[in-house]
Design an enzyme around this catalytic site. Structure first.
Site, short mmCIF file in Angstrom:
data_model
loop_
_atom_site.label_atom_id
_atom_site.label_comp_id
_atom_site.label_asym_id
_atom_site.label_seq_id
_atom_site.Cartn_x
_atom_site.Cartn_y
_atom_site.Cartn_z
N LYS A 155 5.33 75.97 7.16
CA LYS A 155 4.91 75.27 5.95
C LYS A 155 3.43 74.91 6.09
O LYS A 155 2.96 74.79 7.23
CB LYS A 155 5.80 74.05 5.72
CG LYS A 155 5.66 72.98 6.82
CD LYS A 155 5.39 71.66 6.23
CE LYS A 155 4.87 70.68 7.17
NZ LYS A 155 3.74 69.94 6.99
N HIS A 185 10.31 72.38 11.03
CA HIS A 185 10.76 71.98 12.37
C HIS A 185 11.75 70.81 12.32
O HIS A 185 12.49 70.59 13.26
CB HIS A 185 9.56 71.68 13.29
CG HIS A 185 8.93 70.34 13.05
ND1 HIS A 185 8.04 70.10 12.03
CD2 HIS A 185 9.07 69.15 13.69
CE1 HIS A 185 7.67 68.84 12.07
NE2 HIS A 185 8.28 68.23 13.06
N HIS A 247 10.10 68.48 4.69
CA HIS A 247 11.01 67.71 5.54
C HIS A 247 11.89 66.73 4.76
O HIS A 247 13.10 66.65 4.98
CB HIS A 247 10.21 66.90 6.57
CG HIS A 247 9.22 67.70 7.34
ND1 HIS A 247 9.46 68.99 7.75
CD2 HIS A 247 7.97 67.40 7.79
CE1 HIS A 247 8.41 69.44 8.42
NE2 HIS A 247 7.49 68.51 8.45
C1 BG6 Z 1 4.37 67.80 10.20
C2 BG6 Z 1 3.30 67.16 9.35
O1 BG6 Z 1 5.04 68.82 9.50
O2 BG6 Z 1 5.32 66.81 10.59
C3 BG6 Z 1 2.63 66.05 10.12
O3 BG6 Z 1 2.35 68.16 9.00
C4 BG6 Z 1 3.64 65.05 10.60
O4 BG6 Z 1 1.66 65.39 9.30
C5 BG6 Z 1 4.75 65.77 11.37
O5 BG6 Z 1 2.98 64.14 11.46
C6 BG6 Z 1 5.87 64.79 11.69
O6 BG6 Z 1 6.77 65.43 12.53
P1 BG6 Z 1 7.66 64.59 13.54
O7 BG6 Z 1 8.57 65.59 14.17
O8 BG6 Z 1 6.72 63.94 14.52
O9 BG6 Z 1 8.38 63.55 12.73
#
Ligand code: BG6
Length: 487
Positions: A155, A185, A247
């Site tokens: 993304k 992810h 997400h």
């Molecule tokens: C990413 C975003 O996809 O996800 C980031 O681009 C964000 O800005 C991150 O910090 C958060 O991921 P996680 O796994 O740390 O909650």
């Protein structure tokens, strides 16, 4: 109780091509993920990695760079296993000969027999279309009887509906949908995958998982970090594109979807898309009831003074990009009619926590009126995604003692308390699924478009120069905009 998880089966050998091989994503995520697969015996010995970048390195120089950059993150034994399988190809995608050069390099990696191919575009989104075109025009998107070919994109998939469609048109010109892996992810987090098992492998929850028993669901992804050095990307994206389009929507779909008849990739993805199809369009005339945007100002993080968003290096002094959003959405279907889903995410908040909180309705009548009044606190089920990997059911019990009083208690299961054996981190899991061709955890294009279609009207408002949406400033390291705390 013992786990009945069979060990994963090692995938067939693959030639993995990593575009953007000297970049941040490759170094921070892809190589550590590959090392983890090696360590767990999940990457076949015959698999090879072709690292592709614009920089003019030899394979030996690149190996040295890997040693420097990865020494702290990857144990030496894993490096010794991984690095000999990596070769480097310097390539300028604008050069018309580059497709041929890549084909030749891949041919050499096949050694005796053809291997599956996986092209990972670990590059800025602007490079997706040129690279996909280069691969396609060189005939590298074509599968053969004895070889599968896949392409992986991260993304953001476009920056709105038209650009997402444009990207997709190019990808589909050369690749079939089953060859395209759109990574989120979040989906690879164990605790996110657990949502479906919790819901559909227990008879207990499903009967009450609907508008009759649930008052609202709150999905939170709060971060303590600021935007770091990503101003160039972030100021164009903002929290709605960075976290919501992917997400947050993915978490929403897992909470709200119907059970598929069988746990198979396409059926699971069908159910997720149905959730997005049920999203009630936002009422742009009354947006303030459903959307609160914020931007962090100066404050404190980890005991240190930190700058506000506008003072971050590379951010224009008059930027109106939101770093926080609270969005209330409704799903127009039988199960969820009238139940609000509160989605909330922001940077530079007081604590890092990602969780889903399911708030049940109160008991219909309190029979403890004399002692407890009319309100008995309702039950809540909290699914902690990160860093508190818990499932917690909040219930009412009798407080100990001779008089009658209620006491709130929690029944809690902690993921972290498990052995952790065989557990893969997010990127190792998605990479393994790409290699084995399992698309369950990935975005399908119809879902991408449905979500863009839902969000684009508010994104247009945010992007518009005379944008009238209020932007609430909040102090870094605090709880977020006041207006959102009341929601
Ligand atoms: C990413 C975003 O996809 O996800 C980031 O681009 C964000 O800005 C991150 O910090 C958060 O991921 P996680 O796994 O740390 O909650």
């Amino acid at each position: 109780m013992t786990s009945s998880c069979p060990p994963p089966i090692q995938a067939a050998p693959v030639n993995l091509v990593v575009f953007g091989a000297t970049g941040d994503l490759a170094m921070r995520k892809i190589y550590p993920a590959l090392a983890s697969l090696c360590k767990n015996g999940l990457l076949s010995r015959d698999s090879r990695i072709l690292a592709v970048g614009r920089k003019d390195f030899s394979t030996r120089q690149y190996a040295r760079l890997l040693d420097e950059k990865l020494a702290a993150a990857i144990p030496q034994a894993c490096m010794d296993d991984l690095v000999p399988r990596i070769s480097y190809l310097s390539l300028d995608p604008d050069d018309p000969e580059s497709g041929l050069a890549l084909s030749l390099a891949l041919g050499e990696l096949d050694e005796e027999s053809p291997k599956n191919r996986l092209f990972y575009l670990a590059v800025p989104p602007g490079a997706y279309i040129p690279l996909a075109t280069m691969l396609g025009e060189a005939g590298l998107g074509r599968e053969e009887e004895d070889r599968s070919v896949s392409i992986v994109v991260e993304k953001p998939f476009g920056r709105d509906l038209p650009t997402a469609q444009e990207l997709d048109t190019v990808l589909h010109r050369y690749f079939k949908e089953r060859q395209i892996f759109r990574i989120d992810h979040y989906m690879a987090k164990e605790t996110v995958q657990n949502v479906l098992l919790l819901r559909f492998a227990n008879a207990l929850f499903e009967p009450v998982w609907n508008r009759r028993y649930i008052d609202h669901i709150r999905i939170t992804a709060a971060e303590t970090l600021g935007i770091g050095h990503r101003a160039g990307f972030y100021d164009q994206a903002g929290v709605l594109r960075d976290m919501f389009q992917n997400h947050m929507m993915m978490l929403l779909s897992l909470c709200a979807m119907e059970p598929p008849s069988v746990f198979k990739a396409e059926l699971v993805r069908d159910e997720r898309s149905k959730v997005f199809r049920a999203l009630r369009p936002l009422d742009l005339e009354r947006l303030d009831e459903q959307l609160i945007l914020g931007q962090y100002g100066p404050g404190m993080a980890d005991g240190q003074a930190v700058p506000g968003y506008l003072q971050e290096p590379g951010v224009p002094a008059d930027s109106t990009t939101p770093t926080f959003a609270w969005l209330k959405v409704y799903l127009d279907n039988w199960r969820w009619q009238g139940v609000p889903f509160h989605l909330c995410s922001g940077k530079r908040l007081e604590a890092k926590h990602t969780e889903i909180s399911v708030q049940f309705k109160s008991v219909p009548v309190s029979m403890f009126r004399k002692t407890e009044g009319d309100i008995v606190p309702p039950n809540r089920l909290v699914i902690g995604i990160h860093p508190h990997e818990v499932v917690r059911l909040e219930v009412q019990t009798k407080g100990q003692g001779s008089s009658l009083c209620l006491q709130g208690q929690s029944m809690e299961f902690s993921y972290g308390a498990g052995s952790g054996l065989g557990r893969l981190d997010d990127y190792a899991k998605v990479l393994l699924d790409c290699i084995t061709g399992d698309q369950t955890l990935f975005w399908r294009q119809d879902a991408v478009e449905l979500c863009w279609g839902f969000l684009t009207p508010i994104l247009d408002r945010c992007d518009c120069p005379d944008n009238k949406l209020p932007l609430h400033t909040y102090a870094a390291g605090g709880p977020g905009p006041k207006a959102a705390q009341r929601s």
